[in-house]
Design a protein around this motif. Structure first.
Motif, mmCIF file in Angstrom:
data_model
loop_
_atom_site.group_PDB
_atom_site.id
_atom_site.type_symbol
_atom_site.label_atom_id
_atom_site.label_comp_id
_atom_site.label_asym_id
_atom_site.label_seq_id
_atom_site.Cartn_x
_atom_site.Cartn_y
_atom_site.Cartn_z
ATOM 1 N N VAL A 55 0.870 -1.171 0.000
ATOM 2 C CA VAL A 55 0.000 0.000 0.000
ATOM 3 C C VAL A 55 0.908 1.223 0.000
ATOM 4 C CG1 VAL A 55 -1.705 1.312 1.327
ATOM 5 C CG2 VAL A 55 -1.780 -1.195 1.344
ATOM 6 N N CYS A 56 0.597 2.217 -0.819
ATOM 7 C CA CYS A 56 1.395 3.448 -0.765
ATOM 8 C C CYS A 56 0.583 4.639 -1.268
ATOM 9 C CB CYS A 56 2.702 3.303 -1.551
ATOM 10 S SG CYS A 56 2.513 3.203 -3.320
ATOM 11 N N SER A 57 1.062 5.807 -0.904
ATOM 12 C CA SER A 57 0.465 7.057 -1.341
ATOM 13 C C SER A 57 0.767 7.279 -2.817
ATOM 14 C CB SER A 57 1.059 8.197 -0.512
ATOM 15 O OG SER A 57 0.710 9.439 -1.074
ATOM 16 N N VAL A 58 -0.199 7.802 -3.538
ATOM 17 C CA VAL A 58 0.004 8.188 -4.935
ATOM 18 C C VAL A 58 0.049 9.711 -5.034
ATOM 19 C CG1 VAL A 58 -0.986 8.152 -7.264
ATOM 20 C CG2 VAL A 58 -1.061 6.088 -5.840
ATOM 21 N N SER A 59 -0.912 10.388 -4.394
ATOM 22 C CA SER A 59 -1.021 11.844 -4.495
ATOM 23 C C SER A 59 -1.814 12.376 -3.310
ATOM 24 C CB SER A 59 -1.742 12.206 -5.799
ATOM 25 O OG SER A 59 -1.998 13.582 -5.882
ATOM 26 N N ASP A 60 -1.537 13.640 -2.941
ATOM 27 C CA ASP A 60 -2.365 14.267 -1.916
ATOM 28 C C ASP A 60 -3.383 15.216 -2.537
ATOM 29 O OD1 ASP A 60 -0.732 16.398 -2.601
ATOM 30 O OD2 ASP A 60 -0.114 16.845 -0.554
ATOM 31 N N THR A 61 -3.289 15.438 -3.855
ATOM 32 C CA THR A 61 -4.217 16.312 -4.546
ATOM 33 C C THR A 61 -4.627 15.669 -5.869
ATOM 34 O OG1 THR A 61 -3.060 18.190 -3.586
ATOM 35 C CG2 THR A 61 -4.600 18.670 -5.365
ATOM 36 N N PRO A 62 -5.726 14.951 -5.931
ATOM 37 C CA PRO A 62 -6.598 14.583 -4.817
ATOM 38 C C PRO A 62 -5.997 13.435 -4.011
ATOM 39 C CG PRO A 62 -7.404 13.559 -6.812
ATOM 40 C CD PRO A 62 -6.215 14.408 -7.217
ATOM 41 N N PRO A 63 -6.442 13.249 -2.767
ATOM 42 C CA PRO A 63 -5.905 12.163 -1.943
ATOM 43 C C PRO A 63 -6.156 10.807 -2.615
ATOM 44 C CG PRO A 63 -7.209 13.675 -0.615
ATOM 45 C CD PRO A 63 -7.435 14.052 -2.051
ATOM 46 N N THR A 64 -5.064 10.124 -2.938
ATOM 47 C CA THR A 64 -5.133 8.877 -3.703
ATOM 48 C C THR A 64 -4.094 7.909 -3.167
ATOM 49 O OG1 THR A 64 -5.712 10.190 -5.658
ATOM 50 C CG2 THR A 64 -5.024 7.914 -6.048
ATOM 51 N N LEU A 65 -4.470 6.634 -3.094
ATOM 52 C CA LEU A 65 -3.480 5.619 -2.731
ATOM 53 C C LEU A 65 -3.575 4.433 -3.658
ATOM 54 C CD1 LEU A 65 -5.024 3.155 -1.124
ATOM 55 C CD2 LEU A 65 -4.769 4.638 0.826
ATOM 56 N N LEU A 66 -2.576 3.566 -3.536
ATOM 57 C CA LEU A 66 -2.439 2.395 -4.380
ATOM 58 C C LEU A 66 -2.393 1.159 -3.493
ATOM 59 C CD1 LEU A 66 0.191 2.003 -7.165
ATOM 60 C CD2 LEU A 66 0.260 0.468 -5.238
ATOM 61 N N LEU A 67 -3.084 0.125 -3.893
ATOM 62 C CA LEU A 67 -3.094 -1.157 -3.204
ATOM 63 C C LEU A 67 -2.797 -2.235 -4.233
ATOM 64 C CD1 LEU A 67 -3.945 -3.223 -0.939
ATOM 65 C CD2 LEU A 67 -6.295 -2.947 -1.795
ATOM 66 N N CYS A 68 -1.872 -3.132 -3.906
ATOM 67 C CA CYS A 68 -1.613 -4.289 -4.761
ATOM 68 C C CYS A 68 -2.177 -5.526 -4.087
ATOM 69 C CB CYS A 68 -0.122 -4.472 -4.999
ATOM 70 S SG CYS A 68 0.606 -3.163 -5.977
ATOM 71 N N MET A 69 -2.892 -6.351 -4.868
ATOM 72 C CA MET A 69 -3.533 -7.553 -4.335
ATOM 73 C C MET A 69 -3.321 -8.705 -5.305
ATOM 74 S SD MET A 69 -7.512 -8.059 -3.436
ATOM 75 C CE MET A 69 -8.054 -9.417 -2.439
ATOM 76 N N ASN A 70 -2.975 -9.860 -4.769
ATOM 77 C CA ASN A 70 -2.759 -11.035 -5.598
ATOM 78 C C ASN A 70 -4.039 -11.386 -6.345
ATOM 79 O OD1 ASN A 70 -2.291 -13.796 -6.518
ATOM 80 N ND2 ASN A 70 -0.480 -13.692 -5.215
#
Length: 177
Positions: A45-60
């Motif tokens: 899991v990691c941050s992508v951007s704060d404008t707009p607030p966005t994150l990334l999740l990797c799942m098998n």
């Protein structure tokens, strides 16, 4: 030893060994919606951007919860504290508990999306899925963060490093505004 190779003769095992030395927060990812309640442990899991607030999740992609998570369209990233390691194991499938039994091991609430929010998580990010890319063995899920829940106590995080859990011994310093 796995001898399959990638570009530059890098083996799958060499890559996995290298990644084991990249410490990451331990999270329980939860969701609820049309496909039902689900939860699993993840460190990707990691941050992508704060404008707009966005994150990334990797799942098998082979996870039985992969398709239901995408069908629900929402999820929460619940970052665990050092004293919540048992939840990391529980939601990773240790003990072979059913999904309802896993959720019985902690207290939950909700924020904007209705996804389960772990009470006393270090931080919880309540998210709506915006896009999904299938890459290799994993789904890369980009999500908008709609709400953030912060633990009011001085919780210490839990990280995964060297194929083991490690409780952080001190809380991070909070930047002054």
């Amino acid at each position: 030893m796995d001898t399959s190779t990638y570009e530059g003769d890098l083996s799958r095992q060499q890559f996995r060994d290298g990644m084991s030395r990249l410490g990451a927060a331990v999270n329980v990812i939860t969701s609820d919606g049309p496909a039902g309640k689900l939860g699993f442990t993840a460190s990707a899991v990691c941050s992508v951007s704060d404008t707009p607030p966005t994150l990334l999740l990797c799942m098998n992609r082979s996870s039985l919860q992969n398709v239901p998570l995408k069908q629900n369209g929402v999820f929460c990233v619940n970052s665990l504290s050092g004293h919540q390691q048992h939840l990391a194991d529980t939601f990773a499938g240790v003990g072979a508990l059913s999904i309802p039994e896993r959720f019985e091991k902690a207290e939950w609430t909700t924020l904007a999306t209705g996804a389960p929010i772990l009470r006393n998580a270090v931080v919880s990010f309540d998210c709506r899925i915006k896009e999904v890319s299938e890459v290799g063995t994993h789904s890369i899920i980009i999500a908008s963060v709609l709400a953030v829940g912060l633990c009011s106590s001085a919780a210490h995080g839990l990280i995964y490093f060297g194929r083991r859990y490690h409780a952080l011994s001190e809380a991070p310093a909070v930047a002054l505004k």
